[in-house]
Design a protein around this motif. Sequence first.
Motif, PDB file in Angstrom:
ATOM      1  N   GLN A   1      -7.217  15.465  36.055  1.00 30.78           N
ATOM      2  CA  GLN A   1      -7.398  16.669  36.428  1.00 30.78           C
ATOM      3  C   GLN A   1      -6.079  17.695  36.279  1.00 30.78           C
ATOM      4  O   GLN A   1      -4.930  17.094  36.495  1.00 30.78           O
ATOM      5  CB  GLN A   1      -7.501  16.641  38.095  1.00 30.78           C
ATOM      6  CG  GLN A   1      -8.628  15.895  38.823  1.00 30.78           C
ATOM      7  CD  GLN A   1      -9.836  16.858  38.611  1.00 30.78           C
ATOM      8  OE1 GLN A   1      -9.461  18.071  38.954  1.00 30.78           O
ATOM      9  NE2 GLN A   1     -10.948  16.351  38.559  1.00 30.78           N
TER      10      GLN A   1
ATOM     11  N   ARG B   1     -15.145  15.845  33.889  1.00 29.10           N
ATOM     12  CA  ARG B   1     -14.487  16.804  34.559  1.00 29.10           C
ATOM     13  C   ARG B   1     -14.086  16.530  35.877  1.00 29.10           C
ATOM     14  O   ARG B   1     -12.703  17.237  36.205  1.00 29.10           O
ATOM     15  CB  ARG B   1     -15.315  18.162  34.573  1.00 29.10           C
ATOM     16  CG  ARG B   1     -15.962  18.476  33.102  1.00 29.10           C
ATOM     17  CD  ARG B   1     -16.547  19.770  33.197  1.00 29.10           C
ATOM     18  NE  ARG B   1     -15.846  20.842  33.520  1.00 29.10           N
ATOM     19  CZ  ARG B   1     -16.438  22.225  33.986  1.00 29.10           C
ATOM     20  NH1 ARG B   1     -17.500  22.276  34.170  1.00 29.10           N
ATOM     21  NH2 ARG B   1     -15.543  23.043  34.485  1.00 29.10           N
ATOM     22  N   MET B   2     -14.660  15.665  36.723  1.00 25.01           N
ATOM     23  CA  MET B   2     -14.443  15.545  37.877  1.00 25.01           C
ATOM     24  C   MET B   2     -13.570  14.325  38.227  1.00 25.01           C
ATOM     25  O   MET B   2     -12.860  14.087  39.230  1.00 25.01           O
ATOM     26  CB  MET B   2     -15.590  15.713  38.994  1.00 25.01           C
ATOM     27  CG  MET B   2     -16.220  17.106  38.970  1.00 25.01           C
ATOM     28  SD  MET B   2     -17.692  16.993  39.816  1.00 25.01           S
ATOM     29  CE  MET B   2     -17.137  16.971  41.370  1.00 25.01           C
TER      30      MET B   2
ATOM     31  N   GLU C   1      -7.874  29.053  36.947  1.00 23.72           N
ATOM     32  CA  GLU C   1      -9.141  28.238  37.421  1.00 23.72           C
ATOM     33  C   GLU C   1     -10.291  29.133  37.884  1.00 23.72           C
ATOM     34  O   GLU C   1      -9.796  30.294  38.249  1.00 23.72           O
ATOM     35  CB  GLU C   1      -8.669  27.304  38.729  1.00 23.72           C
ATOM     36  CG  GLU C   1      -7.686  26.229  38.106  1.00 23.72           C
ATOM     37  CD  GLU C   1      -6.278  26.623  38.129  1.00 23.72           C
ATOM     38  OE1 GLU C   1      -5.834  27.355  38.467  1.00 23.72           O
ATOM     39  OE2 GLU C   1      -5.395  25.595  37.758  1.00 23.72           O
TER      40      GLU C   1
ATOM     41  N   GLN D   1      -9.598  20.979  44.775  1.00 23.90           N
ATOM     42  CA  GLN D   1      -9.617  21.391  43.312  1.00 23.90           C
ATOM     43  C   GLN D   1     -10.579  20.295  42.529  1.00 23.90           C
ATOM     44  O   GLN D   1     -10.068  18.909  42.685  1.00 23.90           O
ATOM     45  CB  GLN D   1      -8.589  21.767  42.726  1.00 23.90           C
ATOM     46  CG  GLN D   1      -8.723  22.192  41.129  1.00 23.90           C
ATOM     47  CD  GLN D   1      -7.152  22.601  40.390  1.00 23.90           C
ATOM     48  OE1 GLN D   1      -6.397  23.579  41.348  1.00 23.90           O
ATOM     49  NE2 GLN D   1      -7.111  22.197  39.204  1.00 23.90           N
ATOM     50  N   THR D   2     -11.484  20.718  41.986  1.00 19.49           N
ATOM     51  CA  THR D   2     -12.175  19.696  41.113  1.00 19.49           C
ATOM     52  C   THR D   2     -12.393  20.297  39.818  1.00 19.49           C
ATOM     53  O   THR D   2     -13.176  21.488  39.755  1.00 19.49           O
ATOM     54  CB  THR D   2     -13.310  19.175  41.869  1.00 19.49           C
ATOM     55  OG1 THR D   2     -13.998  18.264  41.028  1.00 19.49           O
ATOM     56  CG2 THR D   2     -14.363  20.304  42.169  1.00 19.49           C
ATOM     57  N   ALA D   3     -12.302  19.833  38.756  1.00 25.82           N
ATOM     58  CA  ALA D   3     -12.522  20.285  37.278  1.00 25.82           C
ATOM     59  C   ALA D   3     -11.786  21.305  37.250  1.00 25.82           C
ATOM     60  O   ALA D   3     -10.386  21.488  37.641  1.00 25.82           O
ATOM     61  CB  ALA D   3     -14.105  20.399  37.276  1.00 25.82           C
ATOM     62  N   ASN D   4     -12.284  22.379  37.090  1.00 21.30           N
ATOM     63  CA  ASN D   4     -11.632  23.743  36.817  1.00 21.30           C
ATOM     64  C   ASN D   4     -11.888  24.827  38.094  1.00 21.30           C
ATOM     65  O   ASN D   4     -11.601  25.942  37.891  1.00 21.30           O
ATOM     66  CB  ASN D   4     -11.528  24.467  35.449  1.00 21.30           C
ATOM     67  CG  ASN D   4     -11.116  23.378  34.457  1.00 21.30           C
ATOM     68  OD1 ASN D   4     -10.345  22.779  34.721  1.00 21.30           O
ATOM     69  ND2 ASN D   4     -11.777  23.705  33.169  1.00 21.30           N
TER      70      ASN D   4
ATOM     71  N   TYR E   1      -3.508  20.688  36.922  1.00 25.54           N
ATOM     72  CA  TYR E   1      -3.242  21.599  38.241  1.00 25.54           C
ATOM     73  C   TYR E   1      -1.947  22.558  37.862  1.00 25.54           C
ATOM     74  O   TYR E   1      -1.107  22.011  37.002  1.00 25.54           O
ATOM     75  CB  TYR E   1      -3.327  20.864  39.228  1.00 25.54           C
ATOM     76  CG  TYR E   1      -2.125  19.920  39.587  1.00 25.54           C
ATOM     77  CD1 TYR E   1      -0.858  20.238  40.049  1.00 25.54           C
ATOM     78  CD2 TYR E   1      -2.435  18.657  38.871  1.00 25.54           C
ATOM     79  CE1 TYR E   1      -0.094  19.030  40.154  1.00 25.54           C
ATOM     80  CE2 TYR E   1      -1.225  17.710  38.874  1.00 25.54           C
ATOM     81  CZ  TYR E   1      -0.334  17.748  39.656  1.00 25.54           C
ATOM     82  OH  TYR E   1       0.811  16.970  39.602  1.00 25.54           O
TER      83      TYR E   1
ATOM     84  N   ALA F   1      -5.258  12.255  45.357  1.00 28.10           N
ATOM     85  CA  ALA F   1      -6.615  12.273  44.530  1.00 28.10           C
ATOM     86  C   ALA F   1      -7.633  11.528  45.224  1.00 28.10           C
ATOM     87  O   ALA F   1      -7.715  10.723  46.082  1.00 28.10           O
ATOM     88  CB  ALA F   1      -6.177  11.606  43.285  1.00 28.10           C
TER      89      ALA F   1
ATOM     90  N   GLY G   1     -11.628  14.889  42.542  1.00 35.49           N
ATOM     91  CA  GLY G   1     -10.635  16.057  42.635  1.00 35.49           C
ATOM     92  C   GLY G   1      -9.160  15.919  43.321  1.00 35.49           C
ATOM     93  O   GLY G   1      -8.959  14.628  43.621  1.00 35.49           O
TER      94      GLY G   1
ATOM     95  N   GLY H   1      -9.468  21.600  30.255  1.00 28.26           N
ATOM     96  CA  GLY H   1      -8.789  22.205  31.415  1.00 28.26           C
ATOM     97  C   GLY H   1      -9.095  23.675  31.667  1.00 28.26           C
ATOM     98  O   GLY H   1     -10.009  24.121  30.959  1.00 28.26           O
TER      99      GLY H   1
END
Length: 415
Positions: free
Chosen positions: A49, A44-45, A340, A318-321, A51, A404, A389, A153
Amino acid sequence: MKNNNIKGLFLTFISIIYGVLMLINAPPVYSSGIGERAQEAILRMRTAQFYDVRFSTNHLKVGEDLVVTGKVMILPIWPHELGFSGIGYINFFEPGPRLVRKETVVNGQPLFSSMIIKLGDNYEFKEVLTARQPGNWPVGVTMNIKDIGPIVGPSIKVAIDPSNSPFTYIIKTLTGQTVNLENYGLSRAFGWSMLWVFLGIGWLYYWLILKPTAPRLGLAYLEKEEELITKKDTQFGLLFLAIVVILVFGGAFITSKQFPIVVPLQKTFVRIDPLAPEPAFVEAKVTKATYNVQQRSLDFDLQVTNKGTDKVYLKRFQTANVAFLNPSAPNNQWASDSPEVNGGELQITPSEPILAGETKTLHVKAQGSAWEVERLSTIYKETASRFGGLLFFSDTEGRRNIIAIADQFVVPVFE
């Protein structure tokens, strides 16, 4: 003895039918999410990603459309232990066919199959989904990566109300025929399935009921081959073989005559150009990172260089959700329609903006219970203690740079 066997087979068959009917009529049980917390933090991380994801609504009726838009970045440094196939597909997640997909567009091009993806590229997508079944369903967007699976996501809970008419999915084929995909070919599929089921039951009835297993074991032990497989058994087997051959080739012949124009399933990969890179006016690099287990806090030092002509703020991490927002940045409030998870405040020291031409080291602190709730705190338990993230920088004119963080080592702190 034979009557008892027939009675037992009949009771067993009735029990199976009853159990299937009970399962069909049982009320469905679904979890409150789509399983994103079950995925490892490394997936996830540090892979893809999402957004700027938005859902057009969270309440609609059967037959109405739900539009999902957003962007996804394939992080520039892919985890070595996962491997990168370079093949992906933007999809959506739901508990069964509660919505049907009408359209998928990636970077302005319709997408019908998997696409070739590259590290560091960005892709803008739009999915149009039509509500099919009433209820409250979790729906989210995913990026399916070949050899890895779906990377989940952001998601929301969608309430679908019944409509005055049953759901239909009308399309027009290439030959001009109008069909309803909701029930098209259903009777044909059900008929063929039941035909093979009854054939299988007949085969089992002959060899298990009319020819019980226990006596046949004795014949095999005594090597009485002429009694083990009789001439009648051979004729029965040949009859069944003839029936199967006729059904297979006859069904294929009838189908080819009824549908002379067919298009084979497509297995090629689509090449879609990524989004053009935005003008870069910020450079940023993580120099040190720690995760405090007791405080549930990710801390990292960030060396930032402002190469633009205006002061810039670090507005979002932001990392993952999960997203953390900097309250010191102007006009940086949490959007009410954001799917998110709100991780909390992003504490930045010093909190002043980075001036034009300035290079500054920022200490960034992302603290909150979301690390544990979303099961992202396991980064220090993995064989590769790294995190990833996106950092969102913005100047006073609203121009944005997204940087990133793809492969940064994390030192766990337990005090």
